[in-house]
Design a protein around this motif. Sequence first.
Motif, PDB file in Angstrom:
ATOM      1  N   ASP A 147     -87.801  76.814  -1.592  1.00 15.97           N
ATOM      2  CA  ASP A 147     -87.178  77.820  -1.930  1.00 15.97           C
ATOM      3  C   ASP A 147     -86.493  77.721  -3.422  1.00 15.97           C
ATOM      4  O   ASP A 147     -86.578  78.601  -4.197  1.00 15.97           O
ATOM      5  N   LEU A 148     -85.722  76.678  -3.361  1.00 11.67           N
ATOM      6  CA  LEU A 148     -85.153  76.513  -4.632  1.00 11.67           C
ATOM      7  C   LEU A 148     -85.951  76.142  -5.849  1.00 11.67           C
ATOM      8  O   LEU A 148     -85.457  76.220  -6.945  1.00 11.67           O
ATOM      9  N   ARG A 149     -87.214  75.508  -5.485  1.00 13.62           N
ATOM     10  CA  ARG A 149     -88.279  75.268  -6.624  1.00 13.62           C
ATOM     11  C   ARG A 149     -88.555  76.618  -7.299  1.00 13.62           C
ATOM     12  O   ARG A 149     -88.673  76.434  -8.587  1.00 13.62           O
ATOM     13  N   GLY A 150     -88.518  77.572  -7.046  1.00 12.20           N
ATOM     14  CA  GLY A 150     -88.622  78.868  -7.650  1.00 12.20           C
ATOM     15  C   GLY A 150     -87.512  79.489  -8.375  1.00 12.20           C
ATOM     16  O   GLY A 150     -87.778  80.764  -8.879  1.00 12.20           O
ATOM     17  N   ARG A 151     -86.462  79.254  -7.997  1.00 13.37           N
ATOM     18  CA  ARG A 151     -85.281  79.588  -8.540  1.00 13.37           C
ATOM     19  C   ARG A 151     -85.218  79.524 -10.294  1.00 13.37           C
ATOM     20  O   ARG A 151     -85.813  78.197 -10.787  1.00 13.37           O
ATOM     21  N   ASP A 152     -84.418  80.243 -10.848  1.00 14.21           N
ATOM     22  CA  ASP A 152     -84.670  80.263 -12.421  1.00 14.21           C
ATOM     23  C   ASP A 152     -83.820  79.062 -12.950  1.00 14.21           C
ATOM     24  O   ASP A 152     -84.439  78.636 -13.940  1.00 14.21           O
ATOM     25  N   PHE A 153     -82.813  78.522 -12.383  1.00 14.81           N
ATOM     26  CA  PHE A 153     -82.272  77.244 -12.918  1.00 14.81           C
ATOM     27  C   PHE A 153     -83.225  76.330 -12.801  1.00 14.81           C
ATOM     28  O   PHE A 153     -83.300  75.323 -13.561  1.00 14.81           O
ATOM     29  N   VAL A 154     -83.971  76.177 -11.906  1.00 15.04           N
ATOM     30  CA  VAL A 154     -84.948  74.979 -11.720  1.00 15.04           C
ATOM     31  C   VAL A 154     -86.224  75.185 -12.512  1.00 15.04           C
ATOM     32  O   VAL A 154     -86.646  74.143 -13.291  1.00 15.04           O
ATOM     33  N   LEU A 155     -86.588  76.276 -12.564  1.00 15.86           N
ATOM     34  CA  LEU A 155     -87.778  76.624 -13.582  1.00 15.86           C
ATOM     35  C   LEU A 155     -87.361  76.121 -15.078  1.00 15.86           C
ATOM     36  O   LEU A 155     -88.143  75.881 -15.778  1.00 15.86           O
ATOM     37  N   ALA A 156     -86.042  76.727 -15.497  1.00 16.27           N
ATOM     38  CA  ALA A 156     -85.690  76.441 -16.435  1.00 16.27           C
ATOM     39  C   ALA A 156     -85.596  74.888 -17.004  1.00 16.27           C
ATOM     40  O   ALA A 156     -86.007  74.602 -18.191  1.00 16.27           O
ATOM     41  N   ALA A 157     -85.071  74.103 -15.998  1.00 18.96           N
ATOM     42  CA  ALA A 157     -85.137  72.514 -16.274  1.00 18.96           C
ATOM     43  C   ALA A 157     -86.391  72.374 -16.254  1.00 18.96           C
ATOM     44  O   ALA A 157     -86.685  71.143 -17.247  1.00 18.96           O
ATOM     45  N   ILE A 158     -87.504  72.601 -15.650  1.00 18.24           N
ATOM     46  CA  ILE A 158     -88.891  72.278 -15.619  1.00 18.24           C
ATOM     47  C   ILE A 158     -89.351  72.335 -17.220  1.00 18.24           C
ATOM     48  O   ILE A 158     -90.163  71.705 -17.677  1.00 18.24           O
ATOM     49  N   THR A 159     -88.965  73.729 -17.664  1.00 20.60           N
ATOM     50  CA  THR A 159     -89.605  74.224 -18.883  1.00 20.60           C
ATOM     51  C   THR A 159     -89.064  73.252 -20.003  1.00 20.60           C
ATOM     52  O   THR A 159     -89.744  73.015 -20.857  1.00 20.60           O
ATOM     53  N   GLN A 160     -87.595  72.881 -19.990  1.00 18.38           N
ATOM     54  CA  GLN A 160     -87.129  72.058 -20.788  1.00 18.38           C
ATOM     55  C   GLN A 160     -87.490  70.432 -20.845  1.00 18.38           C
ATOM     56  O   GLN A 160     -87.115  69.670 -21.803  1.00 18.38           O
ATOM     57  N   GLY A 161     -88.411  70.143 -19.933  1.00 17.44           N
ATOM     58  CA  GLY A 161     -89.006  69.041 -19.757  1.00 17.44           C
ATOM     59  C   GLY A 161     -87.871  67.979 -19.226  1.00 17.44           C
ATOM     60  O   GLY A 161     -88.372  66.722 -19.432  1.00 17.44           O
ATOM     61  N   GLU A 162     -87.046  68.451 -18.332  1.00 18.21           N
ATOM     62  CA  GLU A 162     -86.258  67.585 -17.530  1.00 18.21           C
ATOM     63  C   GLU A 162     -86.980  66.556 -16.509  1.00 18.21           C
ATOM     64  O   GLU A 162     -87.905  66.914 -16.253  1.00 18.21           O
ATOM     65  N   ASN A 163     -86.460  65.333 -16.442  1.00 22.76           N
ATOM     66  CA  ASN A 163     -86.888  64.296 -15.586  1.00 22.76           C
ATOM     67  C   ASN A 163     -86.942  64.941 -14.172  1.00 22.76           C
ATOM     68  O   ASN A 163     -86.205  65.596 -13.640  1.00 22.76           O
ATOM     69  N   ALA A 164     -88.310  64.462 -13.647  1.00 21.74           N
ATOM     70  CA  ALA A 164     -88.317  65.215 -12.054  1.00 21.74           C
ATOM     71  C   ALA A 164     -87.476  64.762 -11.216  1.00 21.74           C
ATOM     72  O   ALA A 164     -86.986  65.583 -10.401  1.00 21.74           O
ATOM     73  N   LEU A 165     -87.074  63.227 -11.182  1.00 16.85           N
ATOM     74  CA  LEU A 165     -86.021  62.711 -10.373  1.00 16.85           C
ATOM     75  C   LEU A 165     -84.550  63.650 -10.626  1.00 16.85           C
ATOM     76  O   LEU A 165     -83.933  63.849  -9.431  1.00 16.85           O
ATOM     77  N   ARG A 166     -84.239  63.804 -11.953  1.00 17.08           N
ATOM     78  CA  ARG A 166     -83.020  64.427 -12.234  1.00 17.08           C
ATOM     79  C   ARG A 166     -83.229  65.722 -11.550  1.00 17.08           C
ATOM     80  O   ARG A 166     -82.037  66.329 -10.963  1.00 17.08           O
ATOM     81  N   ILE A 167     -84.340  66.629 -11.636  1.00 16.94           N
ATOM     82  CA  ILE A 167     -84.089  68.294 -11.096  1.00 16.94           C
ATOM     83  C   ILE A 167     -83.998  67.940  -9.592  1.00 16.94           C
ATOM     84  O   ILE A 167     -83.274  68.570  -9.157  1.00 16.94           O
ATOM     85  N   MET A 168     -84.808  67.134  -8.799  1.00 17.43           N
ATOM     86  CA  MET A 168     -84.536  66.920  -7.642  1.00 17.43           C
ATOM     87  C   MET A 168     -83.088  66.666  -6.926  1.00 17.43           C
ATOM     88  O   MET A 168     -82.730  67.213  -6.110  1.00 17.43           O
ATOM     89  N   PHE A 169     -82.677  65.403  -7.513  1.00 17.59           N
ATOM     90  CA  PHE A 169     -81.276  65.046  -7.013  1.00 17.59           C
ATOM     91  C   PHE A 169     -80.115  65.886  -7.574  1.00 17.59           C
ATOM     92  O   PHE A 169     -78.812  65.417  -7.151  1.00 17.59           O
TER      93      PHE A 169
END
Length: 261
Positions: A147-169
């Motif tokens: 559910d959270l994977r599709g939220r704007d703040f997560v999508l924005a972090a992915i778009t900015q190239g944030e590390n996957a572990l950082r996004i998850m934790f």
Amino acid sequence: MVAVWAMCALFAEWLAPYDPLKSQIPLLPPLSAGPGGAYFWLGTDLIGRDILSRLIFGARTVVIWAGLSTASAYLVGITGGLAAGFYRGVTDRVLSFIANVVLSFPVLVLYILIIVALGASGINIVLAVTFASAPAIFRIVRALALDLRGRDFVLAAITQGENALRIMFVDILPNTTGPLVVDACLRLGYTAITIGTLGFLGLGLPPPTPDWGGMVNEGRGMAIVFPHLVIFPCIAISSLMLGLSLLADGLREAGRVGARG
């Protein structure tokens, strides 16, 4: 109720009136006089050990091993659930398949099989609880992460190239804490019951370690004549389980009030 047993676990040496492993006078009923004018408030067991002292030290056994087992199960379940919910695709399918296979077995049967195969010890109880409980935690975290994977703040972090572990934790995990804290209280109670059940079946911590389930197992043969041998350990297990259940209900209601506020 939870706080009482937690304090017993922390300060067992100061609270217990006798050595929980030392034999005194066998099969004394509650409120019997002991040596030096002291009392065996809950009586003694088959070989003369003070039941109250064994209950107090047994609280340490339950709190430590139930806490370690629950924490280990959450570590595995959260890690797997975040990976499945974030990466989706093949990762999600493989991890979900493994979780579903484990969940298809009766939990108590899994505990017994693992303990019989590895032997009765605290570490093996942790391994058994982790293996049997982590899949259920995985499913909770996976659903929340999807559910959270599709939220704007997560999508924005992915778009900015944030590390996957950082996004998850850092981005996803903190937003799952509400349901997980409530589940952790309930699961801690279930784990305490499990440790008691394994002790009753002779698969818990090896004697003479104070263990509530083991105390029930030791006294069940003479429970009709000396009911105090099993009544007090059963009350201890039930009160801890009830306290954790009420705590979980309170946290759930607090979360609902906070959400409405």
